[in-house]
Structures are given as structure tokens and as C-alpha cells.
Design an enzyme around this catalytic site. Sequence first.
Site, PDB file in Angstrom:
ATOM      1  CD  GLU A  69     -10.381   2.579 -17.315  1.00  0.00           C
ATOM      2  OE1 GLU A  69     -11.307   2.789 -18.125  1.00  0.00           O
ATOM      3  OE2 GLU A  69      -9.192   2.436 -17.676  1.00  0.00           O
ATOM      4  CD  GLU A  91     -12.866   6.650 -21.479  1.00  0.00           C
ATOM      5  OE1 GLU A  91     -12.485   6.630 -20.285  1.00  0.00           O
ATOM      6  OE2 GLU A  91     -12.505   5.822 -22.332  1.00  0.00           O
TER       7      GLU A  91
END
Length: 326
Positions: free
Chosen positions: A153, A290
Site C-alpha cells: 500500500e 480508499e
Amino acid sequence: MSYRGPEFDALQSRPRRSRRAALTVAAAALVPGALLGWLVYEAVGGSEGSGGPAGQAAPAPTGADPSSPSPSAGSPSASSTAAPTASRSADKPGTSAAPGAPAPLKGKVVVIDPGHNAGNFQHTADINRKVDIGTGLKECDTTGTSTNAGYTEAKFTLDVAHRLRTLLEQQGATVKLTHDGDRPFGPCIDERARIGNTAKADAVVSIHADGSAAGNRGYHVILPAAVHQGAADTRPIVGPSRDLGERIAGNFLRVTGSAPSNYVGGGTGLVTRKDLGGLNLSTVPKVFIECGNMRDSKDAALLAGGAWRQKAAQGISEGIVSFLRG
């Protein structure tokens, strides 16, 4: 980023809307004109699966980035074929200003917060230190998640942040990053908030990818709840942050063709939380996005692609431009 805590548990326990209901709510709450983006998404795989337990731990990174930007993927016009829309949430697209034309964002300051840090894995004691977020204590930072193939990430968020910075600077904005891969870990979540506050940013966006269960797909934008406790007072920024978040969500759908989350937000692509220090401690309009779920193979394939990451940056940029131009 993973979900833990009573607010998320309560959210997960609510009855799930049907897939058709989720689409209806998404279309009503975001951008009617972006329905074409949803249909394109369905045509190539659609959202699938039911919501399972979130917050899966990330494996240690392998250090392999499966896709690096190419000149074509890095083009600011990657969304030129996206469906048009008349909605407030997706108006005034953030395309590059014409040579010699006034820069539409001149004088505006945008802070981009790439979630996590690739070095966090080697500094677990440092990032586990607790900091005050107003509503309680929380870890300084976390490692973030990764795809099953080891694409982290932290690498994803920094790459999208760089692409987004380029697009916004082309619009004349002054852009600051909370970090640029130039520190061993962090910064802590309270420092990330301070950076935006100190810059007197007109908008702050924290970029993430989720670490939920396989089958959970789609993007969502996290908005600050009204918090007035300890050092946190989000009441002045709740309204403008929602406006910013709605515009980013609508443009992200339109440009990327990705669907709103099928596991949080009831199909709207919007979630409100009060347990995130980066939001609680902000005094300027701020949201998290997100961009997808790294633990789902279909979403992971998108997130790992340079061309898709350019679209993600473009969608976020156009939402910010729309918000700042009013």
C-alpha cells in the site's frame, strides 16, 4: 488501510443492501451521469462477493512493484473518454490549463498525504507508539496492507501521490506532500494532520488502499465525523470536507469506472468515521480515499497497473479542482 474498532463493527452489522439497491443509492448520492462508469465496470467484472471480516494483516513486502508508469499511462488525458456529467460532484474537470491561460488553482494550497511508509515494516516499535487523536490514543502509524503478490500500500499511495501532484501543479496549485519516501518511517498520524494545518491547506487528501476480505471490492471516501473532544474539533470542517469528499467520489467513479464499495457505505462510496487521527486533528478540509481493496484479486490487478493509477490520480484531481473552484 484496515478497519478495526466499534464504529466499523457497528457499520458491518447493519443489514446489507441488495446489489440493485446499492447501485440506486450510489447513483443518487454521487453522480447520475457517472452511471456509465458503473456499467463499464460491471461489463469487465463488476462487484462481487459479500462483505467478510475486514482488517486482514498484510504480509511483509517483497519489494516488487508489478507496474511502473509509462509515458502513455502518465498522460493527464487518461480519462478523456470518461462519461460526461452535469452533477456538482463531477463538474469542472481538472484537465491541464492551456498554454498562456490563467492557472485556475493559482494561490491554492493542496496537501497530499500518501498513506503509510515503505519503511514502517522496519520500525514497528516507532510506529506502535501511541499518540493522542482527541477521542483516545492510537498507534503513530501502521504498516498498511499489500496485494497477495507483495505490492505494498505504501508504494501504491506514494505513486498515486506523485501523479496527483503533477496534475494539480499543472492547474497552478501549490502542492505539499506529508512525506516523499524521504524518511525512515511515518510521519505519525498527528504530524500528518499538523502538516496540513500548518500549510493552511485549502484541501487535504490522504490516499490509501484497503486491506479487507477477498470479494470486497470498490473505492470509498472517508469523511470526518463531528468530533469535539480533547485536541480534536472537526465541527468547522465537517461541511466543507463532505463537499470535497462527494466531489472526489463522483469524479473517481466517472474517470476510473470503478464501482463504489460493496462492503461499506451502503453503495454511496462515502463513509463517516471518528476514529482516524488524521481527520480528527485536522483544522482544514480533509478526506481519506480508499482506492480499492488490495486483498481482492480483481481490485489488486487494477491497483497494480500504472495506467489505472493514472486514472485514479486524475479522478481525485478533478474532484479537488471542482471543490476549489466552487
